[in-house]
Design a protein around this motif. Structure first.
Motif, PDB file in Angstrom:
ATOM      1  N   ILE A 159       7.401 -33.936 122.196  1.00 45.43           N
ATOM      2  CA  ILE A 159       7.914 -33.054 121.148  1.00 45.43           C
ATOM      3  C   ILE A 159       6.779 -32.779 120.170  1.00 45.43           C
ATOM      4  O   ILE A 159       6.260 -33.700 119.530  1.00 45.43           O
ATOM      5  N   ALA A 160       6.375 -31.522 120.080  1.00 51.68           N
ATOM      6  CA  ALA A 160       5.336 -31.104 119.139  1.00 51.68           C
ATOM      7  C   ALA A 160       5.999 -30.477 117.919  1.00 51.68           C
ATOM      8  O   ALA A 160       7.023 -29.795 118.040  1.00 51.68           O
ATOM      9  N   ILE A 161       5.426 -30.698 116.749  1.00 47.52           N
ATOM     10  CA  ILE A 161       6.073 -30.206 115.533  1.00 47.52           C
ATOM     11  C   ILE A 161       5.723 -28.751 115.215  1.00 47.52           C
ATOM     12  O   ILE A 161       6.235 -28.189 114.253  1.00 47.52           O
ATOM     13  N   SER A 162       4.850 -28.152 116.007  1.00 51.92           N
ATOM     14  CA  SER A 162       4.504 -26.748 115.782  1.00 51.92           C
ATOM     15  C   SER A 162       3.948 -26.154 117.068  1.00 51.92           C
ATOM     16  O   SER A 162       3.532 -26.888 117.984  1.00 51.92           O
ATOM     17  N   ASP A 163       3.917 -24.833 117.150  1.00 54.81           N
ATOM     18  CA  ASP A 163       3.317 -24.158 118.304  1.00 54.81           C
ATOM     19  C   ASP A 163       1.829 -24.454 118.380  1.00 54.81           C
ATOM     20  O   ASP A 163       1.258 -24.553 119.472  1.00 54.81           O
ATOM     21  N   PHE A 164       1.193 -24.606 117.215  1.00 56.38           N
ATOM     22  CA  PHE A 164      -0.238 -24.895 117.192  1.00 56.38           C
ATOM     23  C   PHE A 164      -0.526 -26.249 117.848  1.00 56.38           C
ATOM     24  O   PHE A 164      -1.444 -26.382 118.651  1.00 56.38           O
ATOM     25  N   VAL A 165       0.279 -27.267 117.503  1.00 58.45           N
ATOM     26  CA  VAL A 165       0.093 -28.595 118.098  1.00 58.45           C
ATOM     27  C   VAL A 165       0.356 -28.541 119.597  1.00 58.45           C
ATOM     28  O   VAL A 165      -0.384 -29.112 120.400  1.00 58.45           O
ATOM     29  N   LYS A 166       1.403 -27.819 120.005  1.00 57.54           N
ATOM     30  CA  LYS A 166       1.703 -27.675 121.432  1.00 57.54           C
ATOM     31  C   LYS A 166       0.521 -27.066 122.173  1.00 57.54           C
ATOM     32  O   LYS A 166       0.087 -27.587 123.209  1.00 57.54           O
ATOM     33  N   ASN A 167      -0.009 -25.979 121.642  1.00 58.79           N
ATOM     34  CA  ASN A 167      -1.117 -25.297 122.322  1.00 58.79           C
ATOM     35  C   ASN A 167      -2.384 -26.140 122.345  1.00 58.79           C
ATOM     36  O   ASN A 167      -3.153 -26.079 123.309  1.00 58.79           O
ATOM     37  N   SER A 168      -2.588 -26.940 121.307  1.00 61.01           N
ATOM     38  CA  SER A 168      -3.789 -27.790 121.289  1.00 61.01           C
ATOM     39  C   SER A 168      -3.678 -28.896 122.339  1.00 61.01           C
ATOM     40  O   SER A 168      -4.669 -29.282 122.953  1.00 61.01           O
ATOM     41  N   ILE A 169      -2.456 -29.410 122.557  1.00 57.94           N
ATOM     42  CA  ILE A 169      -2.253 -30.425 123.607  1.00 57.94           C
ATOM     43  C   ILE A 169      -2.498 -29.810 124.980  1.00 57.94           C
ATOM     44  O   ILE A 169      -3.163 -30.396 125.842  1.00 57.94           O
ATOM     45  N   LEU A 170      -1.964 -28.615 125.199  1.00 59.40           N
ATOM     46  CA  LEU A 170      -2.147 -27.941 126.485  1.00 59.40           C
ATOM     47  C   LEU A 170      -3.622 -27.645 126.741  1.00 59.40           C
ATOM     48  O   LEU A 170      -4.125 -27.820 127.846  1.00 59.40           O
ATOM     49  N   LYS A 171      -4.306 -27.209 125.701  1.00 57.54           N
ATOM     50  CA  LYS A 171      -5.724 -26.871 125.848  1.00 57.54           C
ATOM     51  C   LYS A 171      -6.540 -28.114 126.162  1.00 57.54           C
ATOM     52  O   LYS A 171      -7.489 -28.074 126.943  1.00 57.54           O
ATOM     53  N   GLU A 172      -6.151 -29.227 125.571  1.00 62.19           N
ATOM     54  CA  GLU A 172      -6.908 -30.459 125.736  1.00 62.19           C
ATOM     55  C   GLU A 172      -6.603 -31.164 127.055  1.00 62.19           C
ATOM     56  O   GLU A 172      -7.499 -31.655 127.735  1.00 62.19           O
ATOM     57  N   SER A 173      -5.317 -31.217 127.432  1.00 55.15           N
ATOM     58  CA  SER A 173      -4.900 -32.044 128.558  1.00 55.15           C
ATOM     59  C   SER A 173      -4.536 -31.266 129.810  1.00 55.15           C
ATOM     60  O   SER A 173      -4.226 -31.856 130.835  1.00 55.15           O
TER      61      SER A 173
END
Length: 211
Positions: free
Chosen positions: A83-97
């Motif tokens: 569960i990500a608290i924002s779209d920005f956090v979600k996209n940063s996880i996807l970009k990283e992992s």
């Protein structure tokens, strides 16, 4: 100390005693993804992680970036949902992992109990002073040093202000030193971790989120 935190989280001896658990919820996948592996192997229960960290790669080594990517791939099957608290956090996880995580990440925004936030409750001590409030994790990436530098400009232009910074973190002492060197005594304060955020927000003229 993040190294000490990771070392602490590598001790999984407590897991075998938690036979009554039917769900594990952790925070910050960077430092608990290895916990998920042990929980899955021993307890066979769902693992959910809540993540609120933005992931700055500035200044990170190639090895550090690759380590995160490999770690994300290794523990992908052990985490049921993020569960990500924002779209920005979600996209940063996807970009990283990697985009393998796409169907496992859900965005749930931080809740806001609006009944506690009442601007009409503001009690100004001095209408000639700008009351500034910042809150967050006191680390370099959050940008509190920028707020202090901006307040220095206010000081140089004889604009009266009162800066309150709430929160804690490894950068706190550095920020206190910066404020001591750049700002006048009495024009700022560090209040540490707080639970009455609404009170400070209600009294502020400006709420700054520098990150």
């Amino acid at each position: 100390n993040l190294d000490a935190l990771e070392e602490c989280l590598m001790d999984f001896s407590w897991i075998k005693e938690k036979k009554d658990l039917n769900l594990f919820i952790g925070i910050f996948i960077d430092y608990q993804s290895t916990v998920a592996r042990s929980i899955k192997n021993q307890l066979k229960i769902p693992c959910v992680f809540v993540d609120q960290m933005s992931r700055s790669k500035s200044g990170k080594t190639w090895f550090f970036k690759m380590k995160r990517i490999v770690k994300g791939q290794l523990y992908y099957s052990k985490i049921d949902s993020i569960i990500a608290i924002s779209d920005f956090v979600k996209n940063s996880i996807l970009k990283e992992s990697g985009f393998r995580w796409k169907n496992k990440i859900h965005v749930v925004y931080n809740g806001l109990p609006v009944e506690y936030f009442k601007i009409e409750d503001k009690q100004q001590d001095n209408s000639n002073v700008i009351y500034i409030f910042c809150i967050g994790h006191l680390i370099p990436e959050k940008g509190f040093q920028t707020v202090i530098s901006a307040c220095k400009i206010l000081k140089e232009n004889n604009i009266h202000f009162n800066l309150t910074i709430a929160g804690d973190g490894v950068y706190k002492e550095e920020l206190i030193d910066q404020a001591t060197n750049k700002l006048e005594c009495g024009s700022y304060k560090f209040v540490g971790n707080i639970t009455n955020q609404a009170h400070f927000l209600n009294q502020a003229d400006l709420v700054i989120v520098p990150s």
